[in-house]
Design an enzyme around this catalytic site. Structure first.
Site, mmCIF file in Angstrom:
data_model
loop_
_atom_site.group_PDB
_atom_site.id
_atom_site.type_symbol
_atom_site.label_atom_id
_atom_site.label_comp_id
_atom_site.label_asym_id
_atom_site.label_seq_id
_atom_site.Cartn_x
_atom_site.Cartn_y
_atom_site.Cartn_z
ATOM 1 N N LEU A 156 -48.811 11.839 23.010
ATOM 2 C CA LEU A 156 -48.288 12.541 21.835
ATOM 3 C C LEU A 156 -46.813 12.802 22.111
ATOM 4 C CD1 LEU A 156 -50.671 15.410 20.604
ATOM 5 C CD2 LEU A 156 -49.638 13.616 19.213
ATOM 6 N N ASP A 157 -45.938 12.484 21.156
ATOM 7 C CA ASP A 157 -44.507 12.743 21.339
ATOM 8 C C ASP A 157 -44.284 14.205 21.720
ATOM 9 O OD1 ASP A 157 -43.991 10.143 20.585
ATOM 10 O OD2 ASP A 157 -43.634 10.649 18.488
ATOM 11 N N SER A 158 -43.199 14.456 22.453
ATOM 12 C CA SER A 158 -42.922 15.830 22.889
ATOM 13 C C SER A 158 -42.755 16.771 21.691
ATOM 14 C CB SER A 158 -41.672 15.869 23.773
ATOM 15 O OG SER A 158 -40.564 15.315 23.097
#
Length: 262
Positions: A74-76
């Site tokens: 999951l993207d930051s």
């Protein structure tokens, strides 16, 4: 005194044994900010600390091993369900990567960024006043089903063993990966309050929401980026029912929610 020491060390040893004997899958809640890898490392540290493992000097004493991995980055800047495999459960993570996922994405029209989300630098601004909710709904049809999608440059994909996002941050020139087949099972507009629009997305593995929003902006004769992204489901794990929040990162909670290896 010796009896007291013995009584305190026995439960610690027992907790560590139980922890290292875990095999299966469970889900945690990833908040906005840290990377998926950071969250996984924090989870490991919390569990080992609960089991009584102390490591004041990491150079001199190696922490007991805890085999753990996650089933899809999951993207930051994103939040939501992060599936974790522990023990032999790590062998099941490839199924999670390829499996179905659900997202709620908030896009912003009129601005494009270098990494396609709100953490990036604005590289283009265009008018969006001409766009209606009907326009968005009509264009979404082209992004539903089996489609071809070009992954973002800033991504977890690798070139020569290094992530594209890392190479870009180091100043290296990175060429876009070729378009690849992805599947979008369901895609709908939930809300439109210009310049913001909210999408409900159900997709297969390898799909990038950032690319979808960027492509949608172009299709609408404007531009767009992802302002907020929440993964609400991954495989059988949902945000409401299964994702353990940080205060629930304990052996007891994990044992209660663990899906054993089949």
């Amino acid at each position: 005194m010796a009896g007291n020491i013995h009584n305190t060390t026995a439960p610690i040893s027992s907790s560590l044994s139980k922890l290292q004997a875990l095999n299966g899958l469970f889900a945690i809640y990833k908040k906005q900010g840290p990377t998926s890898a950071d969250v996984l490392n924090t989870l490991k540290d919390v569990l080992l600390k609960e089991a009584g493992v102390k490591n004041p000097n990491p150079r001199k004493r190696k922490k007991p091993s805890l085999k753990m991995g996650h089933g899809g980055t999951l993207d930051s800047t994103a939040s939501g369900v992060l599936v974790v495999g522990v023990g032999n459960g790590t062998k099941m993570l490839s199924t999670m990567l390829a499996g179905t996922k659900k997202y709620v994405a908030v896009g912003e029209l009129g601005k494009a960024t270098d990494n396609l989300d709100a953490s990036g630098s604005v590289v283009l601004e265009k008018d969006f006043e001409h766009i209606t909710s009907l326009d968005i709904e009509e264009k979404l049809k082209a992004f539903t089903g089996d489609i071809m999608q070009v992954p973002p440059l800033y991504s977890a994909l690798k070139k020569d063993g290094q992530r594209l996002s890392v190479l870009l941050m180091k100043g290296h020139k990175v060429e876009a990966k070729p378009a690849r087949p992805v599947t979008v099972h369901n895609l709908s507009l939930q809300e439109f309050k210009p310049p913001l629009f909210t999408l409900d997305i159900e997709c297969g593995g390898g799909f990038y929401v950032r690319s979808l929003v960027d492509d949608l902006g172009k299709a609408l004769s404007s531009c767009a980026h992802v302002k907020e992204l929440i993964r609400t489901k991954q495989g059988q794990f949902t945000l409401e029912e299964h994702a353990l929040h940080e205060e629930q990162w304990t052996l007891e909670h994990i044992l209660r929610s663990l899906q054993p290896c089949s």
